[in-house]
Design a protein around this motif. Structure first.
Motif, PDB file in Angstrom:
ATOM      1  N   GLY A 102       0.815  -1.230   0.000  1.00 20.22           N
ATOM      2  CA  GLY A 102       0.000   0.000   0.000  1.00 20.22           C
ATOM      3  C   GLY A 102       0.841   1.268   0.000  1.00 20.22           C
ATOM      4  N   THR A 142       1.643   3.168  -2.319  1.00 24.37           N
ATOM      5  CA  THR A 142       1.081   4.237  -3.149  1.00 24.37           C
ATOM      6  C   THR A 142      -0.217   4.783  -2.552  1.00 24.37           C
ATOM      7  OG1 THR A 142      -0.105   2.605  -4.471  1.00 24.37           O
ATOM      8  CG2 THR A 142       2.074   3.266  -5.285  1.00 24.37           C
ATOM      9  N   GLY A 143      -0.614   4.248  -1.404  1.00 24.01           N
ATOM     10  CA  GLY A 143      -1.856   4.683  -0.772  1.00 24.01           C
ATOM     11  C   GLY A 143      -1.605   5.491   0.492  1.00 24.01           C
ATOM     12  N   ARG A 159       0.916  -2.807  -7.590  1.00 23.36           N
ATOM     13  CA  ARG A 159       0.576  -3.595  -8.780  1.00 23.36           C
ATOM     14  C   ARG A 159       1.040  -2.892 -10.037  1.00 23.36           C
ATOM     15  NH1 ARG A 159      -5.546  -3.753  -6.995  1.00 23.36           N
ATOM     16  NH2 ARG A 159      -4.784  -1.705  -6.312  1.00 23.36           N
ATOM     17  N   VAL A 166      -1.286  -4.145   4.740  1.00 21.01           N
ATOM     18  CA  VAL A 166      -2.595  -3.477   4.753  1.00 21.01           C
ATOM     19  C   VAL A 166      -3.401  -4.000   3.565  1.00 21.01           C
ATOM     20  CG1 VAL A 166      -1.700  -1.469   3.445  1.00 21.01           C
ATOM     21  CG2 VAL A 166      -3.756  -1.187   4.839  1.00 21.01           C
ATOM     22  N   THR A 167      -4.711  -4.044   3.727  1.00 26.04           N
ATOM     23  CA  THR A 167      -5.607  -4.457   2.644  1.00 26.04           C
ATOM     24  C   THR A 167      -6.535  -3.289   2.330  1.00 26.04           C
ATOM     25  OG1 THR A 167      -6.988  -5.365   4.404  1.00 26.04           O
ATOM     26  CG2 THR A 167      -5.646  -6.933   3.136  1.00 26.04           C
ATOM     27  N   PHE A 218     -10.223  -2.834   1.640  1.00 29.17           N
ATOM     28  CA  PHE A 218     -11.600  -3.340   1.554  1.00 29.17           C
ATOM     29  C   PHE A 218     -12.419  -2.587   0.519  1.00 29.17           C
ATOM     30  CE2 PHE A 218     -16.075  -3.145   2.723  1.00 29.17           C
ATOM     31  CZ  PHE A 218     -16.388  -4.474   2.919  1.00 29.17           C
ATOM     32  N   GLN A 223      -6.241 -12.150   1.346  1.00 27.15           N
ATOM     33  CA  GLN A 223      -5.046 -11.340   1.083  1.00 27.15           C
ATOM     34  C   GLN A 223      -4.164 -11.237   2.337  1.00 27.15           C
ATOM     35  OE1 GLN A 223      -6.690  -7.647  -0.490  1.00 27.15           O
ATOM     36  NE2 GLN A 223      -6.608  -8.409  -2.587  1.00 27.15           N
ATOM     37  N   LEU A 230      -8.289  -4.065  12.486  1.00 28.55           N
ATOM     38  CA  LEU A 230      -9.388  -3.416  13.207  1.00 28.55           C
ATOM     39  C   LEU A 230     -10.079  -4.501  14.024  1.00 28.55           C
ATOM     40  CD1 LEU A 230     -10.715  -1.078  10.336  1.00 28.55           C
ATOM     41  CD2 LEU A 230      -9.759  -0.305  12.513  1.00 28.55           C
ATOM     42  N   HIS A 266     -16.039  -4.558   7.029  1.00 30.43           N
ATOM     43  CA  HIS A 266     -14.668  -4.089   6.768  1.00 30.43           C
ATOM     44  C   HIS A 266     -13.817  -4.066   8.040  1.00 30.43           C
ATOM     45  CE1 HIS A 266     -16.039  -0.056   8.091  1.00 30.43           C
ATOM     46  NE2 HIS A 266     -14.776   0.313   8.127  1.00 30.43           N
ATOM     47  N   LYS A 318     -10.721  -8.026   9.017  1.00 30.61           N
ATOM     48  CA  LYS A 318      -9.365  -7.629   9.435  1.00 30.61           C
ATOM     49  C   LYS A 318      -9.050  -8.249  10.800  1.00 30.61           C
ATOM     50  CE  LYS A 318      -9.054  -3.125   7.021  1.00 30.61           C
ATOM     51  NZ  LYS A 318     -10.378  -3.000   6.377  1.00 30.61           N
ATOM     52  N   SER A 338      -7.552   4.294  13.199  1.00 33.22           N
ATOM     53  CA  SER A 338      -8.750   5.076  13.533  1.00 33.22           C
ATOM     54  C   SER A 338      -9.316   5.733  12.275  1.00 33.22           C
ATOM     55  CB  SER A 338      -8.388   6.183  14.535  1.00 33.22           C
ATOM     56  OG  SER A 338      -8.119   5.627  15.795  1.00 33.22           O
ATOM     57  N   PHE A 339     -10.503   6.270  12.436  1.00 35.01           N
ATOM     58  CA  PHE A 339     -11.197   7.034  11.384  1.00 35.01           C
ATOM     59  C   PHE A 339     -10.263   8.120  10.834  1.00 35.01           C
ATOM     60  CE2 PHE A 339     -13.823  10.743  10.296  1.00 35.01           C
ATOM     61  CZ  PHE A 339     -14.876  10.196   9.582  1.00 35.01           C
ATOM     62  N   ASN A 380     -11.310  11.474   5.555  1.00 32.06           N
ATOM     63  CA  ASN A 380     -12.616  11.076   5.015  1.00 32.06           C
ATOM     64  C   ASN A 380     -13.488  12.297   4.728  1.00 32.06           C
ATOM     65  OD1 ASN A 380     -11.968   8.371   5.282  1.00 32.06           O
ATOM     66  ND2 ASN A 380     -12.950   8.165   7.285  1.00 32.06           N
TER      67      ASN A 380
HETATM   68  N1  LIG Z   1     -10.886   5.583   5.691  1.00 30.60           N
HETATM   69  C1  LIG Z   1     -10.745   5.342   6.988  1.00 30.60           C
HETATM   70  O1  LIG Z   1     -11.193   6.108   7.848  1.00 30.60           O
HETATM   71  C2  LIG Z   1     -10.037   4.109   7.446  1.00 30.60           C
HETATM   72  C3  LIG Z   1      -9.739   3.990   8.802  1.00 30.60           C
HETATM   73  C4  LIG Z   1      -9.089   2.825   9.253  1.00 30.60           C
HETATM   74  C5  LIG Z   1      -8.773   1.825   8.345  1.00 30.60           C
HETATM   75  N2  LIG Z   1      -9.096   1.987   7.022  1.00 30.60           N
HETATM   76  C6  LIG Z   1      -8.758   0.885   6.107  1.00 30.60           C
HETATM   77  O2  LIG Z   1      -7.691   1.297   5.285  1.00 30.60           O
HETATM   78  C7  LIG Z   1      -7.637   0.383   4.193  1.00 30.60           C
HETATM   79  C8  LIG Z   1      -7.134   1.102   2.971  1.00 30.60           C
HETATM   80  O3  LIG Z   1      -5.859   1.650   3.229  1.00 30.60           O
HETATM   81  P1  LIG Z   1      -5.430   3.031   2.564  1.00 30.60           P
HETATM   82  O4  LIG Z   1      -6.434   4.077   2.943  1.00 30.60           O
HETATM   83  O5  LIG Z   1      -4.009   3.236   2.864  1.00 30.60           O
HETATM   84  O6  LIG Z   1      -5.656   2.686   1.025  1.00 30.60           O
HETATM   85  P2  LIG Z   1      -5.653   3.633  -0.275  1.00 30.60           P
HETATM   86  O7  LIG Z   1      -5.057   4.964   0.007  1.00 30.60           O
HETATM   87  O8  LIG Z   1      -7.033   3.563  -0.866  1.00 30.60           O
HETATM   88  O9  LIG Z   1      -4.674   2.827  -1.241  1.00 30.60           O
HETATM   89  C9  LIG Z   1      -4.846   1.447  -1.446  1.00 30.60           C
HETATM   90  C10 LIG Z   1      -3.471   0.837  -1.496  1.00 30.60           C
HETATM   91  O10 LIG Z   1      -3.592  -0.588  -1.493  1.00 30.60           O
HETATM   92  C11 LIG Z   1      -2.824  -1.122  -2.534  1.00 30.60           C
HETATM   93  N3  LIG Z   1      -3.496  -2.331  -3.006  1.00 30.60           N
HETATM   94  C12 LIG Z   1      -4.832  -2.537  -3.103  1.00 30.60           C
HETATM   95  N4  LIG Z   1      -5.066  -3.765  -3.605  1.00 30.60           N
HETATM   96  C13 LIG Z   1      -3.851  -4.351  -3.821  1.00 30.60           C
HETATM   97  C14 LIG Z   1      -3.454  -5.595  -4.322  1.00 30.60           C
HETATM   98  N5  LIG Z   1      -4.347  -6.522  -4.746  1.00 30.60           N
HETATM   99  N6  LIG Z   1      -2.142  -5.869  -4.405  1.00 30.60           N
HETATM  100  C15 LIG Z   1      -1.222  -4.934  -4.007  1.00 30.60           C
HETATM  101  N7  LIG Z   1      -1.546  -3.724  -3.512  1.00 30.60           N
HETATM  102  C16 LIG Z   1      -2.861  -3.444  -3.427  1.00 30.60           C
HETATM  103  C17 LIG Z   1      -2.786  -0.039  -3.596  1.00 30.60           C
HETATM  104  O11 LIG Z   1      -1.612  -0.219  -4.368  1.00 30.60           O
HETATM  105  P3  LIG Z   1      -1.538  -0.144  -5.996  1.00 30.60           P
HETATM  106  O12 LIG Z   1      -2.860   0.378  -6.476  1.00 30.60           O
HETATM  107  O13 LIG Z   1      -0.387   0.774  -6.255  1.00 30.60           O
HETATM  108  O14 LIG Z   1      -1.274  -1.551  -6.406  1.00 30.60           O
HETATM  109  C18 LIG Z   1      -2.724   1.227  -2.760  1.00 30.60           C
HETATM  110  O15 LIG Z   1      -1.402   1.530  -2.403  1.00 30.60           O
HETATM  111  C19 LIG Z   1      -9.048  -0.163   4.027  1.00 30.60           C
HETATM  112  O16 LIG Z   1      -9.048  -1.562   4.181  1.00 30.60           O
HETATM  113  C20 LIG Z   1      -9.850   0.516   5.136  1.00 30.60           C
HETATM  114  O17 LIG Z   1     -10.808  -0.333   5.721  1.00 30.60           O
HETATM  115  C21 LIG Z   1      -9.685   3.104   6.553  1.00 30.60           C
END
Ligand SMILES: NC(=O)c1ccc[n+]([C@@H]2O[C@H](COP(=O)([O-])OP(=O)(O)OC[C@H]3O[C@@H](n4cnc5c(N)ncnc54)[C@H](OP(=O)(O)O)[C@@H]3O)[C@@H](O)[C@H]2O)c1
Length: 316
Positions: free
Chosen positions: A11, A13-14, A39, A80-81, A83, A95, A116, A141, A145, A165-166, A170
């Motif tokens: 992750g 790039t995320g 990817r 990290v995954t 969802f 995963q 979580l 979600h 985890k 956390s949140f 968002n």
């Molecule tokens: N939003 C919230 O408030 C919050 C709070 C707590 C937890 N979360 C959790 O955070 C997670 C998402 O993390 P994030 O926010 O860091 O994600 P993000 O910014 O949306 O980026 C997703 C990352 O996951 C990688 N990825 C996704 N599928 C992949 C795969 N099949 N193989 C390899 N890499 C993969 C992507 O890499 P590439 O595209 O470069 O391959 C990208 O770097 C969710 O599961 C969510 O439930 C969110």
């Protein structure tokens, strides 16, 4: 560089992994080197990480062989995954299992699993306080985890379980920012009643993870919860009002109303907020502000995050 230990960052790039990658890359005297997994190694985000000094490698969480190759020779991994890309808890569990297997097979010394709570420990499926979703989850979600924690412990992978956390981000990216009501008044909507919502700047998750990697063995086998602040909806609205220079109201709708809002994942998020509201003492207690700040001394408060990001919040 030769003496540095490699952290394989899923992750990268995320939001979460990106925060960790940047924390390591902007500390050139630190002990780690970043291997950014993606990817798509030719994306702009991957190029940006390479420009900062990361090694970029192609890997897919659905392809165990690619993960093993990407973890080979590394000291640690951030796992990290995502969802929200597929809305499938089963895929998320698979995963996570692939990452745990790759971590064990390659002999990693420190893994951070971004997890979580499995809310079914608090609200069993037979408990009708909130509806069961997708036949076997309360908060899909979250639950997968939490269920995936065992994939790491069963294999004896030296893991820190990081309860996130949140994201306050968002309010920018996830459709949770203030909306105008028919009278033109801005309002945020959450079914949290008067309870506190632990929140964090997404970038700070990776910075806390960096603090955990730096502490090493002291943190393996431990569960650590992180947050930059615990704020009620009214407190968030007040801080938003001050930052935006315009009144923002907090609408504390019932969880049933939130679940029925009709956007993808509304039922999952309605149950999530209800879990955080109904088990608030546990949920906030599991995300200690002092420990988060000790791991990441530049941890932002909500007010600090707003000062830096208020222009990016869409006001519809
Ligand atoms: N939003 C919230 O408030 C919050 C709070 C707590 C937890 N979360 C959790 O955070 C997670 C998402 O993390 P994030 O926010 O860091 O994600 P993000 O910014 O949306 O980026 C997703 C990352 O996951 C990688 N990825 C996704 N599928 C992949 C795969 N099949 N193989 C390899 N890499 C993969 C992507 O890499 P590439 O595209 O470069 O391959 C990208 O770097 C969710 O599961 C969510 O439930 C969110």
């Amino acid at each position: 560089m030769a003496s540095k230990k490699t952290i394989a960052v899923v992750g990268a790039t995320g939001a979460q992994g990106g925060g960790l990658a940047r924390a390591v890359l902007t500390d050139p005297d630190g002990p780690f080197h970043v291997r950014a997994l993606t990817r798509n190694p030719v994306s702009d985000k991957a190029a940006e990480l390479a420009g900062l000094g990361a090694e970029v490698v192609e890997a897919d969480l659905d392809d165990p062989g690619s993960l093993r190759r990407a973890f080979e020779g590394a000291y640690g991994a951030y796992c990290v995954t995502n969802f929200w890309e597929h809305f499938s808890p089963e895929k998320e569990l698979a995963q996570a299992t692939h990452m745990a297997e790759a971590a064990k097979d390659t002999g990693l010394e420190h893994v951070i699993w971004s997890t979580l709570e499995d809310t079914r420990r608090w609200v069993p499926l037979g408990d009708d306080r909130m509806p069961t979703l997708m036949e076997k989850y309360k908060v899909p979600h979250f639950d997968a985890k939490g269920e995936a924690d065992r994939a790491f412990t069963d294999r004896g992978a030296p893991t820190t379980f990081l309860l996130t956390s949140f994201y306050w981000d968002n309010l920018i990216h996830f459709g949770m920012g203030p909306r105008r009501d028919p009278d033109g008044v801005l309002a945020i909507t959450m079914p949290m009643g008067d309870k506190k919502l632990p929140g964090i700047a997404a970038e700070d998750i990776g910075k806390c993870a960096y603090g955990i990697f730096r502490r090493g063995r002291d943190y393996t086998g431990k569960t650590v919860g992180i947050a930059g602040g615990h704020l009620s909806g009214a407190e968030m609205a007040a801080a938003l009002s001050a930052a935006l220079g315009e009144r923002v109201r907090y609408d504390a709708v019932p969880a049933e109303v939130y679940r029925g809002l009709g956007f993808p994942g509304a039922d999952d998020l309605g149950n999530m907020f209800q879990f955080k509201r109904d088990f608030n003492a546990y949920y906030c207690g599991a995300r200690d502000l002092d420990e988060s700040r000790a791991l990441n001394p530049s941890l932002q408060t909500f007010e600090e995050w707003l000062a830096r990001n208020k222009e990016r919040i869409p006001l519809e």
